[in-house]
Design a protein around this motif. Structure first.
Motif, PDB file in Angstrom:
ATOM      1  N   PHE A  62       0.855  -1.318  -0.087  1.00 24.64           N
ATOM      2  CA  PHE A  62      -0.006   0.048  -0.103  1.00 24.64           C
ATOM      3  C   PHE A  62       0.787   1.182  -0.186  1.00 24.64           C
ATOM      4  N   ASP A  63       1.955   1.374   0.974  1.00 20.57           N
ATOM      5  CA  ASP A  63       2.585   2.472   1.084  1.00 20.57           C
ATOM      6  C   ASP A  63       3.298   2.773  -0.292  1.00 20.57           C
ATOM      7  N   ASP A  64       3.978   1.760  -0.984  1.00 20.57           N
ATOM      8  CA  ASP A  64       4.811   2.034  -2.246  1.00 20.57           C
ATOM      9  C   ASP A  64       3.786   2.624  -3.187  1.00 20.57           C
ATOM     10  N   ALA A  77       6.780  13.841  -2.157  1.00 26.70           N
ATOM     11  CA  ALA A  77       6.232  13.639  -0.754  1.00 26.70           C
ATOM     12  C   ALA A  77       6.605  12.541  -0.106  1.00 26.70           C
ATOM     13  N   VAL A  78       6.499  12.414   1.307  1.00 24.02           N
ATOM     14  CA  VAL A  78       6.984  11.163   1.917  1.00 24.02           C
ATOM     15  C   VAL A  78       5.711  10.866   3.125  1.00 24.02           C
ATOM     16  N   THR A  79       5.560   9.593   3.320  1.00 24.81           N
ATOM     17  CA  THR A  79       4.527   8.941   4.208  1.00 24.81           C
ATOM     18  C   THR A  79       4.909   9.664   5.729  1.00 24.81           C
ATOM     19  N   ARG A  80       3.761  10.198   6.241  1.00 27.37           N
ATOM     20  CA  ARG A  80       3.681  10.783   7.642  1.00 27.37           C
ATOM     21  C   ARG A  80       2.984   9.782   8.499  1.00 27.37           C
ATOM     22  N   SER A  81       1.792   9.301   7.782  1.00 26.49           N
ATOM     23  CA  SER A  81       1.064   8.317   8.563  1.00 26.49           C
ATOM     24  C   SER A  81       0.324   7.340   7.743  1.00 26.49           C
ATOM     25  N   GLY A 107      -2.822  22.288   1.908  1.00 25.47           N
ATOM     26  CA  GLY A 107      -1.290  22.597   2.114  1.00 25.47           C
ATOM     27  C   GLY A 107      -0.301  21.643   1.632  1.00 25.47           C
ATOM     28  N   ARG A 108       0.604  21.274   2.416  1.00 25.06           N
ATOM     29  CA  ARG A 108       1.558  20.310   2.347  1.00 25.06           C
ATOM     30  C   ARG A 108       0.949  18.982   2.380  1.00 25.06           C
ATOM     31  N   ARG A 109      -0.095  18.575   2.944  1.00 23.18           N
ATOM     32  CA  ARG A 109      -0.782  17.531   3.195  1.00 23.18           C
ATOM     33  C   ARG A 109      -1.618  16.861   1.945  1.00 23.18           C
ATOM     34  N   LEU A 110      -1.126  15.664   1.637  1.00 24.27           N
ATOM     35  CA  LEU A 110      -1.852  14.987   0.629  1.00 24.27           C
ATOM     36  C   LEU A 110      -2.516  13.653   1.381  1.00 24.27           C
ATOM     37  N   ALA A 129      -3.654   7.295   4.065  1.00 23.43           N
ATOM     38  CA  ALA A 129      -2.177   7.836   4.428  1.00 23.43           C
ATOM     39  C   ALA A 129      -2.237   9.497   4.411  1.00 23.43           C
ATOM     40  N   THR A 130      -1.560   9.918   5.243  1.00 26.67           N
ATOM     41  CA  THR A 130      -1.189  11.178   4.859  1.00 26.67           C
ATOM     42  C   THR A 130       0.189  11.352   4.504  1.00 26.67           C
ATOM     43  N   PHE A 131       0.297  12.109   3.301  1.00 24.64           N
ATOM     44  CA  PHE A 131       1.945  12.118   2.831  1.00 24.64           C
ATOM     45  C   PHE A 131       2.057  13.662   3.001  1.00 24.64           C
ATOM     46  N   VAL A 132       3.365  14.149   3.108  1.00 27.27           N
ATOM     47  CA  VAL A 132       3.833  15.497   3.482  1.00 27.27           C
ATOM     48  C   VAL A 132       4.681  15.979   2.355  1.00 27.27           C
ATOM     49  N   VAL A 133       4.567  16.959   1.535  1.00 29.10           N
ATOM     50  CA  VAL A 133       5.321  17.419   0.740  1.00 29.10           C
ATOM     51  C   VAL A 133       6.512  17.894   1.170  1.00 29.10           C
ATOM     52  N   VAL A 134       7.645  17.516   0.429  1.00 26.13           N
ATOM     53  CA  VAL A 134       8.971  17.867   0.718  1.00 26.13           C
ATOM     54  C   VAL A 134       9.815  18.251  -0.175  1.00 26.13           C
ATOM     55  N   SER A 135      10.951  18.918  -0.148  1.00 26.05           N
ATOM     56  CA  SER A 135      11.861  19.229  -1.372  1.00 26.05           C
ATOM     57  C   SER A 135      12.805  18.170  -1.642  1.00 26.05           C
ATOM     58  N   GLY A 137      15.826  18.264  -1.190  1.00 26.58           N
ATOM     59  CA  GLY A 137      16.748  18.336  -0.096  1.00 26.58           C
ATOM     60  C   GLY A 137      16.680  17.184   1.031  1.00 26.58           C
ATOM     61  N   HIS A 138      15.433  16.756   1.186  1.00 25.35           N
ATOM     62  CA  HIS A 138      14.818  15.789   2.114  1.00 25.35           C
ATOM     63  C   HIS A 138      15.628  14.650   1.864  1.00 25.35           C
ATOM     64  N   PHE A 139      15.917  14.154   0.563  1.00 26.14           N
ATOM     65  CA  PHE A 139      16.559  12.969   0.259  1.00 26.14           C
ATOM     66  C   PHE A 139      18.010  13.170   0.349  1.00 26.14           C
TER      67      PHE A 139
HETATM   68  C1  LIG Z   1       9.903   9.626  -3.996  1.00 30.69           C
HETATM   69  C2  LIG Z   1       8.966   8.984  -3.381  1.00 30.69           C
HETATM   70  C3  LIG Z   1       9.130   7.549  -2.723  1.00 30.69           C
HETATM   71  C4  LIG Z   1       8.023   6.874  -1.852  1.00 30.69           C
HETATM   72  C5  LIG Z   1       8.244   5.484  -1.408  1.00 30.69           C
HETATM   73  C6  LIG Z   1       7.057   5.349  -0.547  1.00 30.69           C
HETATM   74  C7  LIG Z   1       6.692   6.170   0.565  1.00 30.69           C
HETATM   75  C8  LIG Z   1       7.582   6.064   1.759  1.00 30.69           C
HETATM   76  O1  LIG Z   1       8.030   4.989   2.139  1.00 30.69           O
HETATM   77  S1  LIG Z   1       8.389   7.534   2.416  1.00 30.69           S
HETATM   78  C9  LIG Z   1       9.455   6.784   3.630  1.00 30.69           C
HETATM   79  C10 LIG Z   1       8.849   6.927   5.042  1.00 30.69           C
HETATM   80  N1  LIG Z   1       8.444   8.354   5.533  1.00 30.69           N
HETATM   81  C11 LIG Z   1       9.579   9.157   6.027  1.00 30.69           C
HETATM   82  O2  LIG Z   1      10.586   8.542   5.970  1.00 30.69           O
HETATM   83  C12 LIG Z   1       9.193  10.356   6.472  1.00 30.69           C
HETATM   84  C13 LIG Z   1       9.789  10.725   7.866  1.00 30.69           C
HETATM   85  N2  LIG Z   1       9.011  11.899   8.454  1.00 30.69           N
HETATM   86  C14 LIG Z   1       9.707  13.272   8.103  1.00 30.69           C
HETATM   87  O3  LIG Z   1      10.933  13.361   7.420  1.00 30.69           O
HETATM   88  C15 LIG Z   1       8.949  14.541   8.592  1.00 30.69           C
HETATM   89  O4  LIG Z   1       7.998  14.075   9.591  1.00 30.69           O
HETATM   90  C16 LIG Z   1       8.145  15.054   7.363  1.00 30.69           C
HETATM   91  C17 LIG Z   1       9.019  15.501   6.268  1.00 30.69           C
HETATM   92  C18 LIG Z   1       7.109  14.045   6.812  1.00 30.69           C
HETATM   93  C19 LIG Z   1       7.276  16.180   7.934  1.00 30.69           C
HETATM   94  O5  LIG Z   1       8.188  17.034   8.275  1.00 30.69           O
HETATM   95  P1  LIG Z   1       7.947  18.478   8.546  1.00 30.69           P
HETATM   96  O6  LIG Z   1       8.402  19.126   7.211  1.00 30.69           O
HETATM   97  O7  LIG Z   1       8.865  19.237   9.702  1.00 30.69           O
HETATM   98  O8  LIG Z   1       6.418  19.014   8.630  1.00 30.69           O
HETATM   99  P2  LIG Z   1       5.538  19.001   9.893  1.00 30.69           P
HETATM  100  O9  LIG Z   1       5.630  20.628  10.135  1.00 30.69           O
HETATM  101  O10 LIG Z   1       5.628  18.155  11.045  1.00 30.69           O
HETATM  102  O11 LIG Z   1       3.982  18.895   9.204  1.00 30.69           O
HETATM  103  C20 LIG Z   1       3.870  19.332   7.809  1.00 30.69           C
HETATM  104  C21 LIG Z   1       2.271  19.421   7.625  1.00 30.69           C
HETATM  105  O12 LIG Z   1       1.833  18.212   7.879  1.00 30.69           O
HETATM  106  C22 LIG Z   1       0.653  18.011   8.673  1.00 30.69           C
HETATM  107  N3  LIG Z   1       0.831  16.638   9.722  1.00 30.69           N
HETATM  108  C23 LIG Z   1       1.892  16.310  10.065  1.00 30.69           C
HETATM  109  N4  LIG Z   1       1.508  15.012  10.565  1.00 30.69           N
HETATM  110  C24 LIG Z   1       0.310  14.845  10.211  1.00 30.69           C
HETATM  111  C25 LIG Z   1      -0.536  13.632  10.259  1.00 30.69           C
HETATM  112  N5  LIG Z   1      -0.422  12.634  10.828  1.00 30.69           N
HETATM  113  N6  LIG Z   1      -1.798  13.884  10.057  1.00 30.69           N
HETATM  114  C26 LIG Z   1      -2.133  14.867   9.290  1.00 30.69           C
HETATM  115  N7  LIG Z   1      -1.349  15.901   9.087  1.00 30.69           N
HETATM  116  C27 LIG Z   1      -0.217  16.002   9.513  1.00 30.69           C
HETATM  117  C28 LIG Z   1       1.195  19.036   9.861  1.00 30.69           C
HETATM  118  O13 LIG Z   1       0.307  19.617  10.532  1.00 30.69           O
HETATM  119  C29 LIG Z   1       1.768  20.381   8.751  1.00 30.69           C
HETATM  120  O14 LIG Z   1       0.637  20.949   8.304  1.00 30.69           O
HETATM  121  P3  LIG Z   1       0.690  22.351   7.810  1.00 30.69           P
HETATM  122  O15 LIG Z   1       1.779  22.357   6.782  1.00 30.69           O
HETATM  123  O16 LIG Z   1      -0.535  22.757   7.158  1.00 30.69           O
HETATM  124  O17 LIG Z   1       1.080  23.001   8.908  1.00 30.69           O
END
Ligand SMILES: CCCCCCCC(=O)SCCNC(=O)CCNC(=O)[C@H](O)C(C)(C)COP(=O)(O)OP(=O)(O)OC[C@H]1O[C@@H](n2cnc3c(N)ncnc32)[C@H](O)[C@@H]1OP(=O)(O)O
Length: 151
Positions: A62-64, A77-81, A107-110, A129-135, A137-139
Motif C-alpha cells: 500500500f505504502d509503495d 512527498a513522503v509518508t507521515r501516517s 497545503g503540504r498534506r496529501l 495515508a497522509t503524505f507531506v510534501v518535501v523538497s 533536499g529531504h533525500f
Molecule cells: C520519492 C517517493 C518514494 C515513495 C516511497 C513510498 C513512501 C515512503 O516509504 S516515504 C518513507 C517513510 N517516511 C518518512 O521517512 C518520513 C519521515 N518523516 C519526516 O521526514 C517528517 O516528519 C516530514 C518531512 C514528513 C514532515 O516534517 P516537517 O517538514 O517538519 O513537517 P511538519 O511541520 O511536522 O508537518 C507538515 C504538515 O503536515 C501536517 N501533519 C503532520 N503529521 C500529520 C498527520 N499524521 N496527519 C495529518 N497531518 C499531519 C502538519 O500539521 C503540517 O501541516 P501544515 O503545513 O498545514 O501546518
C-alpha cells in the motif's frame, strides 16, 4: 502519463517496486483514470502466518503504491501516517489488485486512499495515508550516506 502506462520504479532497489531488489515486492504499477494500480501475488518470502502474507508486507504494498499515486499530482512527498484495514487474509500466490489515488490536498498534506481486491472481487484490504510534501533536499542526507559507504 497515459492511462495504462507502466510507471517507472522509485529506484532500482526500492523494496516496493525496484526490479534489482531480490527481497522486494517487485510491484509493477500502471496509471489508471483515477490514480494507479498494481496486481500483485505475495510470495513465500512475504509469509506471516502459514499461507498468509505478513501484514507488514501488505502495508509495504500500500505504502509503495501511494508513492506512485504522487506521480498523478506531480508532488514529491513522503509518508507521515499510514493506516491499514485488513478485511481478509491476503493469501500467498493469489493475485490481488491494489488501487490508489490522491483524495485531497490541504497545503503540504496529501490525503491518499487505496483498496485491494482478491481475484473473486472481494475487498481484502484498504488503506489511508497522509503524505507531506518535501523538497529534494529531504533525500540529500540519505543519498550522501549511500555514496560514502564502503561495505
Ligand atoms: C520519492 C517517493 C518514494 C515513495 C516511497 C513510498 C513512501 C515512503 O516509504 S516515504 C518513507 C517513510 N517516511 C518518512 O521517512 C518520513 C519521515 N518523516 C519526516 O521526514 C517528517 O516528519 C516530514 C518531512 C514528513 C514532515 O516534517 P516537517 O517538514 O517538519 O513537517 P511538519 O511541520 O511536522 O508537518 C507538515 C504538515 O503536515 C501536517 N501533519 C503532520 N503529521 C500529520 C498527520 N499524521 N496527519 C495529518 N497531518 C499531519 C502538519 O500539521 C503540517 O501541516 P501544515 O503545513 O498545514 O501546518
Amino acid at each position: 502519463m497515459e492511462i495504462g502506462q507502466r510507471l517507472p520504479p522509485h529506484s532500482p532497489d526500492c523494496a516496493g517496486c525496484g526490479p534489482g531488489n531480490p527481497a522486494g515486492l517487485g510491484l509493477e504499477v500502471v496509471r489508471t483514470a483515477a490514480g494507479v494500480e498494481a496486481v500483485h501475488r505475495f510470495s513465500d518470502a512475504q509469509v506471516g502466518a502459514p499461507g498468509i502474507a505478513h501484514g507488514g508486507a501488505v502495508a509495504l504494498a500500500f505504502d509503495d503504491l501511494f508513492g506512485f499515486a504522487l506521480y498523478t499530482v506531480g508532488s514529491l512527498a513522503v509518508t507521515r501516517s499510514l493506516t491499514i484495514e485488513y478485511h481478509a487474509p491476503f493469501w500467498l500466490h493469489r493475485p490481488y489488485t491494489f488501487s490508489a489515488h490522491v483524495a485531497q490536498r490541504e497545503g503540504r498534506r496529501l490525503l491518499l486512499r487505496a483498496d485491494a481486491w482478491d481475484d473473486a472481487g472481494q475487498k481484502a484490504g484498504s488503506a489511508a495515508a497522509t503524505f507531506v510534501v518535501v523538497s529534494l533536499g529531504h533525500f540529500a542526507a540519505g543519498a550522501e550516506q549511500v555514496m560514502g559507504r564502503d561495505d
